[in-house]
Design a protein around this motif. Structure first.
Motif, PDB file in Angstrom:
ATOM      1  N   GLU A 299       0.826  -1.210   0.000  1.00 20.64           N
ATOM      2  CA  GLU A 299       0.000   0.000   0.000  1.00 20.64           C
ATOM      3  C   GLU A 299       0.861   1.261   0.000  1.00 20.64           C
ATOM      4  N   MET A 300       2.003   1.202   0.691  1.00 23.50           N
ATOM      5  CA  MET A 300       2.904   2.353   0.772  1.00 23.50           C
ATOM      6  C   MET A 300       3.693   2.571  -0.513  1.00 23.50           C
ATOM      7  N   GLY A 301       3.836   1.519  -1.304  1.00 27.33           N
ATOM      8  CA  GLY A 301       4.737   1.602  -2.441  1.00 27.33           C
ATOM      9  C   GLY A 301       6.166   1.312  -2.049  1.00 27.33           C
ATOM     10  N   VAL A 302       6.347   0.543  -0.962  1.00 23.05           N
ATOM     11  CA  VAL A 302       7.675   0.196  -0.460  1.00 23.05           C
ATOM     12  C   VAL A 302       7.976  -1.256  -0.814  1.00 23.05           C
ATOM     13  N   HIS A 303       9.104  -1.476  -1.499  1.00 23.44           N
ATOM     14  CA  HIS A 303       9.461  -2.831  -1.920  1.00 23.44           C
ATOM     15  C   HIS A 303      10.094  -3.635  -0.790  1.00 23.44           C
ATOM     16  N   ALA A 304      11.107  -3.054  -0.136  1.00 20.66           N
ATOM     17  CA  ALA A 304      11.837  -3.765   0.922  1.00 20.66           C
ATOM     18  C   ALA A 304      12.008  -2.844   2.113  1.00 20.66           C
ATOM     19  N   MET A 305      12.096  -3.436   3.303  1.00 21.55           N
ATOM     20  CA  MET A 305      12.155  -2.661   4.531  1.00 21.55           C
ATOM     21  C   MET A 305      13.151  -3.302   5.496  1.00 21.55           C
ATOM     22  N   ALA A 306      14.064  -2.500   6.015  1.00 24.52           N
ATOM     23  CA  ALA A 306      14.962  -2.958   7.071  1.00 24.52           C
ATOM     24  C   ALA A 306      14.194  -2.928   8.389  1.00 24.52           C
ATOM     25  N   VAL A 307      14.239  -4.032   9.128  1.00 26.75           N
ATOM     26  CA  VAL A 307      13.405  -4.208  10.312  1.00 26.75           C
ATOM     27  C   VAL A 307      14.237  -4.011  11.573  1.00 26.75           C
ATOM     28  N   PHE A 308      13.769  -3.099  12.437  1.00 24.85           N
ATOM     29  CA  PHE A 308      14.434  -2.808  13.709  1.00 24.85           C
ATOM     30  C   PHE A 308      13.534  -3.209  14.863  1.00 24.85           C
ATOM     31  N   PRO A 309      14.106  -3.469  16.030  1.00 30.16           N
ATOM     32  CA  PRO A 309      13.292  -3.785  17.211  1.00 30.16           C
ATOM     33  C   PRO A 309      12.703  -2.530  17.824  1.00 30.16           C
ATOM     34  N   ASN A 310      11.574  -2.685  18.515  1.00 25.98           N
ATOM     35  CA  ASN A 310      11.010  -1.561  19.264  1.00 25.98           C
ATOM     36  C   ASN A 310      11.690  -1.393  20.605  1.00 25.98           C
ATOM     37  N   LEU A 311      11.755  -2.459  21.388  1.00 28.89           N
ATOM     38  CA  LEU A 311      12.575  -2.376  22.590  1.00 28.89           C
ATOM     39  C   LEU A 311      13.997  -2.062  22.178  1.00 28.89           C
ATOM     40  N   ASN A 312      14.679  -1.274  22.982  1.00 26.04           N
ATOM     41  CA  ASN A 312      16.011  -0.820  22.588  1.00 26.04           C
ATOM     42  C   ASN A 312      17.050  -1.908  22.801  1.00 26.04           C
ATOM     43  N   ILE A 313      16.918  -2.976  22.017  1.00 30.44           N
ATOM     44  CA  ILE A 313      17.996  -3.962  21.993  1.00 30.44           C
ATOM     45  C   ILE A 313      18.897  -3.701  20.797  1.00 30.44           C
ATOM     46  N   SER A 314      18.550  -2.660  20.006  1.00 29.69           N
ATOM     47  CA  SER A 314      19.312  -2.425  18.787  1.00 29.69           C
ATOM     48  C   SER A 314      20.756  -2.076  19.081  1.00 29.69           C
ATOM     49  N   GLY A 315      21.004  -1.487  20.235  1.00 28.32           N
ATOM     50  CA  GLY A 315      22.377  -1.200  20.600  1.00 28.32           C
ATOM     51  C   GLY A 315      22.817  -1.982  21.809  1.00 28.32           C
ATOM     52  N   GLY A 316      22.129  -3.067  22.117  1.00 23.98           N
ATOM     53  CA  GLY A 316      22.487  -3.838  23.301  1.00 23.98           C
ATOM     54  C   GLY A 316      21.916  -3.247  24.574  1.00 23.98           C
ATOM     55  N   GLY A 317      21.025  -2.253  24.462  1.00 15.29           N
ATOM     56  CA  GLY A 317      20.556  -1.513  25.618  1.00 15.29           C
ATOM     57  C   GLY A 317      19.991  -2.386  26.721  1.00 15.29           C
ATOM     58  N   GLN A 318      18.782  -2.905  26.552  1.00 20.74           N
ATOM     59  CA  GLN A 318      18.183  -3.729  27.585  1.00 20.74           C
ATOM     60  C   GLN A 318      19.001  -4.987  27.858  1.00 20.74           C
ATOM     61  N   HIS A 319      19.447  -5.652  26.816  1.00 19.51           N
ATOM     62  CA  HIS A 319      20.245  -6.863  27.016  1.00 19.51           C
ATOM     63  C   HIS A 319      21.578  -6.538  27.675  1.00 19.51           C
ATOM     64  N   GLY A 320      22.140  -5.389  27.337  1.00 19.07           N
ATOM     65  CA  GLY A 320      23.409  -4.999  27.948  1.00 19.07           C
ATOM     66  C   GLY A 320      23.285  -4.791  29.441  1.00 19.07           C
ATOM     67  N   ARG A 321      22.162  -4.221  29.875  1.00 17.88           N
ATOM     68  CA  ARG A 321      21.950  -4.041  31.309  1.00 17.88           C
ATOM     69  C   ARG A 321      21.699  -5.371  31.997  1.00 17.88           C
TER      70      ARG A 321
END
Length: 382
Positions: free
Chosen positions: A92-114
């Protein structure tokens, strides 16, 4: 996850079952004053602490403004949690491919790092479980949904091993924090990180720095809630400017010339000023003489291997498109509160309408780069 960890495994409970009353709670991760707690909210529990409602950041299609939010993922846009629904939304958006990120801040090791500061083996299992889950989720069509791996940044041997494992499973990028020192880890320029850069470069994996994966932004407590959210969001966008400076000045770009870095959800309007300022100071302050190991000007390193992404910007992005068209991506930020998707505010547009509006006067060759070619090159899409 292994059953031996019991309730230490991150899990979801109803807010009403926490026994905290209507006032909410402040945790080390999420200040309660930024949103309203509701008895019907599903809430993530990490290390025994409530952190954030599961659907707090899922506002696509939501009909009320902040601090309201869907109580559960089932109340939110299906594309926020169901891969097939996400692909339908992308069509619907006209987007072919999308890079998927997490909502919880594990993207930089945040929650898991703690969590790793107390239970490193549990945190490692969490990271691996997330990467396994994302492999399966994106596996509905891995050419359209691009998985990006979380990492156990606190253990470099395990970190490198997880990069190789996740890459074999089809992950397309590495998620990294811009300020690992905020997790008690070495600073970004420290040689500790060299094995990670080496492995990502060898495998052709870009390294993505998402906003919010840093030390945090102090805000004067006298602001009302919505002003606080506005200021916090804006300053989070700008936080990645520090990361870009570090990548260049530390010599990381010089030492790993084939490694690409992506600044995510941070906007691009500040880039002309940032790079022009860095070039000026580089020459004017004599750093070009004191650092002979850096062969290029800061802007030249940026052009060679750093990328920015934007969605809501118009005038500021237009100027940047003219200067750095080879280094920009368009993003939707779906399904976040600031995303390009219909929501509670009358100026929220769908992505297809937004793209047609923003690129109406942009030369076709630049439009193609920013909407397609740059991302296809960095993420190795056919």
């Amino acid at each position: 996850m292994s059953k031996k960890w019991g309730d230490l495994v991150p899990h979801v409970v109803k807010y009403r079952d926490l026994g905290l009353g209507s006032a909410g709670t402040d945790s080390a991760l999420v200040p309660s004053g930024l949103f309203d707690w509701d008895p019907d909210d599903d809430v993530w529990i990490l290390d025994g602490q409530p952190t954030i409602p599961t659907a707090f950041m899922v506002w696509a299609g939501h009909d009320r403004p902040h601090p309201s939010h869907p109580h559960t993922l089932a109340d939110a846009h299906p594309g926020s949690y169901d891969a097939a629904a996400r692909i339908r939304a992308m069509d619907e958006m006209g987007v072919h491919a999308m890079a998927v990120f997490p909502n919880l801040n594990i993207s930089g090791g945040g929650q898991h790092g703690r969590l790793a500061q107390k239970e490193p083996k549990l945190a490692l299992e969490c990271v691996r479980a997330y990467n396994d889950f994302l492999t399966e989720w994106c596996g509905v069509d891995s050419d359209l949904l691009l998985a990006q791996m979380a990492l156990p940044l606190w253990d470099m041997e395990q970190c490198v091993a997880e990069v190789r494992r996740a890459a074999k499973m089809g992950h397309r990028a590495v998620l990294m924090t811009s300020q690992p020192d905020g997790l008690g880890l070495p600073w970004l320029p420290d040689p500790y990180w060299n094995p990670l850069w080496e492995t990502a470069q060898e495998l052709g994996l870009p390294v993505a720095f998402h906003i919010g994966a840093d030390r945090g932004t102090p805000i004067w407590p006298g602001h009302d809630r919505l002003a606080t959210v506005m200021q916090l969001s804006t300053l989070l966008f700008l936080s990645n400017a520090t990361c870009i400076c570090e990548l260049i000045v530390s010599g990381i770009c010089e030492r790993f010339p084939r490694l690409n870095f992506v600044s995510v959800e941070s906007g691009v309007g500040y880039l002309p000023f940032l790079l022009e300022s860095m070039d000026w100071q580089w020459l004017n302050q004599g750093a070009a003489v004191s650092r002979p190991d850096l062969k290029l000007k800061p802007s030249e390193y940026f052009r060679r291997q750093i990328y920015g992404s934007f969605w809501f910007e118009e005038e500021s992005a237009r100027r940047t498109l003219d200067i750095f068209s080879d280094n920009l991506f368009y993003e939707t930020d779906f399904p976040h509160p600031t995303s390009i998707s219909p929501g509670p505010h009358p100026f929220s547009k769908d992505a297809r309408t937004d793209i047609e509006h923003k690129f109406r006067d942009v030369p076709p060759e630049i439009t193609r780069k920013v909407l397609h070619d740059n991302a296809a090159r960095v993420y190795h899409l056919d």
